[in-house]
Design an enzyme around this catalytic site. Structure first.
Site, short mmCIF file in Angstrom:
data_model
loop_
_atom_site.label_atom_id
_atom_site.label_comp_id
_atom_site.label_asym_id
_atom_site.label_seq_id
_atom_site.Cartn_x
_atom_site.Cartn_y
_atom_site.Cartn_z
CG ASP A 27 3.52 -40.76 29.93
OD1 ASP A 27 4.14 -41.60 29.25
OD2 ASP A 27 3.29 -39.76 29.72
CG ASP A 147 9.70 -38.97 31.53
OD1 ASP A 147 8.58 -38.29 31.60
OD2 ASP A 147 10.28 -39.49 30.51
CD GLU A 201 10.80 -40.06 26.28
OE1 GLU A 201 11.00 -38.72 26.63
OE2 GLU A 201 9.89 -40.54 25.84
CG HIS A 271 6.37 -43.24 30.45
ND1 HIS A 271 7.05 -42.00 30.33
CD2 HIS A 271 6.28 -43.19 31.87
CE1 HIS A 271 7.29 -41.35 31.41
NE2 HIS A 271 6.94 -42.22 32.41
#
Length: 313
Positions: A27, A147, A201, A271
């Site tokens: 991420d 997130d 997401e 991500h």
């Protein structure tokens, strides 16, 4: 004055992005201050990497020495200092670092905020200040407060997008003083797969040539070489949507043009973050390296745009 990510006069398209050094990352997001580059990513206390050229990376410690005290109020089950999925922006002379506190597979979660006047630990002003919670979710909510991504609209108004599974990707307007949700701000859902388990997401929104582009991750991370993560994108003339993909399918109905679904070596890319320097752009994400037993690895690649204004690698 708003600075999204001050990359100076760097032309991303002229760089060789064969990354070297400490590349373990999950991420990731990037910032640049002066001549030095920084990556922030998931890990103990939020992990930091640094580079003098954007290519050779080394670990530089962490943002928080331990889990901030207030986190247990919102996520009582959190028993370690692993903080997830940061985002960073520079606004009015201050770096704002957003991050997630949660436990896997649950939506008892909170997004936190830390600020700093500099990213350079040699600077006497270097100090991460814990600004506490931004927005949270509980088991009774239909969204998941993880997130985070901050985007400034074309009028300079900041917004926070976030979300993972549950009802999908959320968007809320921020107060320019606190950089937390504005009073009476409405929480909007802007993207959903439309069916269980709603595997969407990690939103990241950028503005280019009058369009807002919403990048998301579909399917499942965190399974090493079994990961099915992939990066998808849609766009809208309005920051609040509706976002549609290349085929005109709404991202509220499962739309999303696949930008990258990986290959035999780089499995489950996702991500992502997108940055501009002039007209050049890069895509930053992690992928699982099949040659290293599925180790999550930092990727930075040039991102191009076709004649219709859609991104491609």
């Amino acid at each position: 004055m708003v600075h999204f990510h001050p990359f100076g006069n760097v032309n991303f398209y002229e760089m060789d992005w064969s990354l070297k050094g400490d590349l373990w990352a999950h991420d990731p997001v990037i910032a640049k201050e002066g001549s030095r580059w920084y990556v922030f990513h998931t890990g103990s206390g939020i992990q930091i990497k640094t580079s003098e050229d954007g290519v050779h990376w080394e670990n530089m410690g962490r943002v928080f020495p331990s889990l901030p005290d207030w986190c247990k109020q919102y996520v009582p089950e959190k028993d370690e200092d692993h903080l997830w999925a940061p985002d960073i922006c520079f606004y009015n002379g201050i770096y704002y670092l957003y991050y997630s506190v949660s436990t896997f597979g649950k939506n008892t979660s909170v997004i936190g905020l830390a600020t700093n006047r500099t990213l350079d630990p040699r600077d006497p002003d270097y100090e991460w200040k814990d600004m506490g919670p931004v927005i949270h979710s509980t088991a009774s909510d239909n969204y998941n407060a993880i997130d985070p991504n901050v985007v400034f609209d074309q009028e300079g108004q900041p917004w926070l997008s976030f979300g993972s599974f549950w009802s999908g990707i959320q968007l809320i307007q921020l107060d320019t003083e606190t950089m937390k949700p504005a009073a009476q701000a409405e929480l909007l859902t802007i993207a959903s797969r439309g069916e269980e388990p709603n595997a969407i997401e990690a939103p990241f929104i950028v503005c280019r040539n009058g369009y807002y582009y919403l990048f998301v991750s579909f399917d499942f991370c965190c399974r090493g070489i079994e990961s099915t993560y992939k990066i998808a994108v849609g766009r809208s003339k309005d920051i609040t949507g509706p976002y549609v993909d290349k085929n005109g399918v709404s991202m509220m109905q499962g739309g999303g043009t696949i930008l990258d679904a990986g290959n035999d070596r780089w499995i489950g890319p996702g991500h992502c973050a997108v940055y501009f320097s002039g007209v050049s752009a890069i895509l930053v994400n992690h992928a699982y390296d099949a040659l290293k037993n599925g180790e999550p690895t930092l990727q930075i690649r040039p991102l191009y745009w076709d004649d219709e204004g859609w991104p491609y690698l």
